[in-house]
Design a protein around this motif. Structure first.
Motif, PDB file in Angstrom:
ATOM      1  N   ASN B 100      62.899 -66.061  40.829  1.00  0.00           N
ATOM      2  CA  ASN B 100      63.761 -65.002  41.367  1.00  0.00           C
ATOM      3  C   ASN B 100      64.882 -65.669  42.152  1.00  0.00           C
ATOM      4  OD1 ASN B 100      62.226 -62.645  40.485  1.00  0.00           O
ATOM      5  ND2 ASN B 100      60.669 -63.373  41.898  1.00  0.00           N
ATOM      6  N   PRO B 130      65.456 -62.589  28.811  1.00  0.00           N
ATOM      7  CA  PRO B 130      64.975 -61.592  29.786  1.00  0.00           C
ATOM      8  C   PRO B 130      64.678 -62.243  31.131  1.00  0.00           C
ATOM      9  CG  PRO B 130      63.208 -62.208  28.302  1.00  0.00           C
ATOM     10  CD  PRO B 130      64.409 -62.980  27.854  1.00  0.00           C
ATOM     11  N   TYR B 131      64.844 -61.494  32.203  1.00  0.00           N
ATOM     12  CA  TYR B 131      64.429 -61.978  33.525  1.00  0.00           C
ATOM     13  C   TYR B 131      62.923 -61.762  33.664  1.00  0.00           C
ATOM     14  CZ  TYR B 131      69.258 -62.430  35.068  1.00  0.00           C
ATOM     15  OH  TYR B 131      70.569 -62.813  35.199  1.00  0.00           O
ATOM     16  N   GLU B 133      61.135 -62.155  36.422  1.00  0.00           N
ATOM     17  CA  GLU B 133      60.888 -61.506  37.711  1.00  0.00           C
ATOM     18  C   GLU B 133      59.427 -61.612  38.156  1.00  0.00           C
ATOM     19  OE1 GLU B 133      62.649 -57.701  36.927  1.00  0.00           O
ATOM     20  OE2 GLU B 133      64.571 -58.374  37.688  1.00  0.00           O
TER      21      GLU B 133
END
Lengths: 189, 249
Positions: B100, B130-131, B133
Motif C-alpha cells: 500500500n 490490479p492493486y 491492497e
C-alpha cells in the motif's frame, strides 16, 4: 474561411479535494495565453453540469468512491476525445483509497462509516445513524482509480500536480507534440 | 585473470578488477544501473531484480542481476535501453501494487527510493495491474521506531544491516514465495534489541522503518530526490573523472 475554434476542455472533481482544480489556477498568468487556445465547457469553473457538445479534453480529478462518480466518469469518457487523470487520487485512488486496506479490517467500509458516524471519540451525531438517505449516491465497496473504470489517455501525477506540469502537458497536447513528462518534474506528492 | 580488465556497458568501455560485480564497476565509472535492494555498505542480494541487465548480446543474451553478476573481460552489457527499462518499470510498478504505497500521505515521500525509481523509469501510464491492497501490520510498539509494513518491499536491506553490521539479527524473512515477508525477531519491535542508532534503521529505501518524531521535518523542495533523479550522484562521477583528467593536463 472560419477561424479555428478553441479546444473545448471539460473538468470534474470526483473523489478529490478540489486541490487539483486549485492547481490548475497555479498556471497563473499563463492562463491568459492558455485561454486564447481553450474554452472551458462542462466544469465546476463554468458551472455547466452536463455535456451539450463533444469536448476535446476531459480532465478528471479524484477517483471513484460512489456510484455517481462512476456514472460521471463514464459520461466524460463518452464525451471527450482525450481523457486526462489529474493527480494521485484519479491515478491510484489517493487519500480516499486509505479506506480500502489501511483500516486493517475484514469489512473496511463498515468500519470506516462506523468510526466516522457512530464510534469516533470526537463525534456529535444526534441521530446515531449512518446517513442512508436515498438521494445520497451509493458508496462503493472501495475507492477505484479512474483507469479501472474507463480508458485513461494520460495521467499527470502529483498531489497536487504543479501548475507547470499541467500547463506544459496541456500545451503539448494542444500542439499535438506530447511525448511524455520531464522526469525531473515528476512528483507523486 | 589477475589484473584489471575492460568490458562494455551500452558500448562504453568500463574498467573493472577481478571480483568486481558489473554494478560495482559501473558505479565506479559513473554509469548508473537502477537498483532497490542493493545499497552501498551491505552485501549484495540480487533480490529486487530492478538492476537486471542483459549480457552477451541482444539475441542470445541472458538477463542477470548486475549487483551479483561478476564483471568479465570483454563482456557486453545492455543496461540503459528502452527494453531493459520497460522491464524495470514493470517490476517497480508491481512493487507499488503489491503493498500500500500512498505517496501523498507517506513521510518518506521525496526521500523514497521506490518513488524516485518510479520517476526515473517514467511510471506515468495508466496501470495494467490490479492493486492487491493487502492488510498488513503497523508496529508502533518501540518508543523510537515504528514499522509500517504496508510499505515494505521485502528488499532485505534491514535484514542484512542488522545481521552483518549491527550483529543483532533484529529482522529476518519469514514465509515462502509471494507470502515471504520481513518479520522481527520477537513478539513486536519493542521486544527485540532494536535501537535507533542501528544501521538497520537507516537503510530502508521506503517508508516502512519510521524514525519517530522526524516525519515531514524536511520541507518539500529540500528533500533528497527534490535535488535530482535517483542515481544522479553516481552519474555525476563520470563528469568528475573527466574534470579531474582535464585538470591534470
Amino acid at each position: 474561411m472560419t477561424e479555428p475554434r478553441k479546444a473545448r476542455v471539460a473538468t470534474v472533481s470526483l473523489a478529490g479535494c478540489f486541490g487539483c482544480h486549485m492547481a490548475i489556477l497555479d498556471i497563473d498568468e499563463r492562463l491568459i495565453a492558455l485561454m486564447e487556445r481553450v474554452e472551458f465547457d462542462r466544469s465546476p469553473l463554468t458551472d455547466i453540469k452536463t455535456f451539450n457538445r463533444r469536448c476535446d479534453i476531459g480532465i478528471i480529478e479524484g477517483g471513484c468512491c460512489n456510484e455517481e462518480n462512476v456514472h460521471t466518469l463514464i459520461d466524460f469518457r463518452k464525451n471527450c476525445d482525450v481523457l486526462i487523470a489529474l493527480g494521485q487520487c484519479a491515478i491510484m485512488g489517493g487519500l480516499p483509497a486509505m479506506r480500502n486496506a489501511i483500516m486493517h479490517s475484514a469489512d473496511p467500509l463498515r468500519e470506516c462509516l462506523e468510526e466516522a458516524y457512530l464510534t469516533g471519540p470526537y463525534l456529535r451525531n444526534t441521530t446515531r445513524l449512518i446517513p442512508n438517505d436515498p438521494v445520497l449516491p451509493l458508496i462503493l465497496d472501495k475507492v477505484y482509480p479512474c483507469s479501472e473504470i474507463v480508458d485513461i489517455d494520460y495521467q499527470i501525477p502529483g498531489c497536487a500536480p504543479s501548475g507547470d506540469i499541467i500547463f506544459s502537458t496541456l500545451v503539448a497536447l494542444l500542439d499535438g507534440k506530447f511525448t511524455g513528462f520531464e522526469r525531473e518534474t515528476l512528483r507523486f506528492d | 585473470m589477475n589484473g584489471p580488465f575492460q568490458f562494455r556497458i551500452d558500448g562504453v568501455e568500463v574498467a573493472a578488477t577481478p571480483g568486481q560485480t558489473i554494478m560495482e564497476a559501473a558505479d565506479a565509472a559513473g554509469i548508473y544501473i537502477p537498483r532497490l535492494c542493493d545499497v552501498e555498505g551491505l552485501r549484495h542480494q540480487g533480490g529486487c531484480r530492478v538492476c537486471t541487465v542483459k549480457v552477451g548480446g541482444k539475441a542470445a543474451g541472458r538477463s542477470v542481476s548486475a549487483c551479483t553478476q561478476p564483471a568479465e573481460p570483454g563482456l557486453e552489457v545492455e543496461n540503459d535501453t528502452e527494453a531493459r527499462n520497460r522491464v524495470r518499470r514493470d517490476l517497480v510498478e508491481m512493487l507499488f501494487h503489491e503493498g500500500n504505497h500512498l505517496c501523498p500521505i507517506c513521510e518518506k515521500s521525496g526521500n523514497c527510493e521506490l518513488q524516485a525509481m518510479a520517476c526515473r523509469l517514467d511510471m506515468t501510464a495508466a496501470t495494467r495491474f490490479p492493486y492487491l491492497e493487502p492488510c498488513r501490520d503497523l508496529d508502533a510498539s518501540h518508543p523510537d521506531i515504528a514499522l509500517d509494513t504496508n510499505r515494505c518491499i521485502s528488499c532485505g536491506r534491514c535484514i542484512r544491516a542488522s545481521q552483518d553490521v549491527d550483529a543483532k539479527g533484529v529482522f529476518g524473512y519469514v514465509g515462502r514465495g509471494i507470502h515471504r515477508r520481513v518479520a522481527v525477531n520477537g513478539a513486536d519491535l519493542a521486544h527485540t534489541d532494536a535501537a535507533l542508532a542501528d544501521h538497520a534503521m537507516s537503510v530502508c529505501p521506503v517508508g516502512c522503518i519510521i524514525r519517530k518524531g522526524e516525519g515531514f521535518a524536511t520541507p518539500i523542495g529540500a528533500r533528497h530526490f527534490d535535488h535530482g533523479l535517483i542515481g544522479h550522484e553516481i552519474e555525476g562521477r563520470a563528469g568528475e573523472d573527466l574534470a579531474r583528467k582535464d585538470g591534470r593536463k
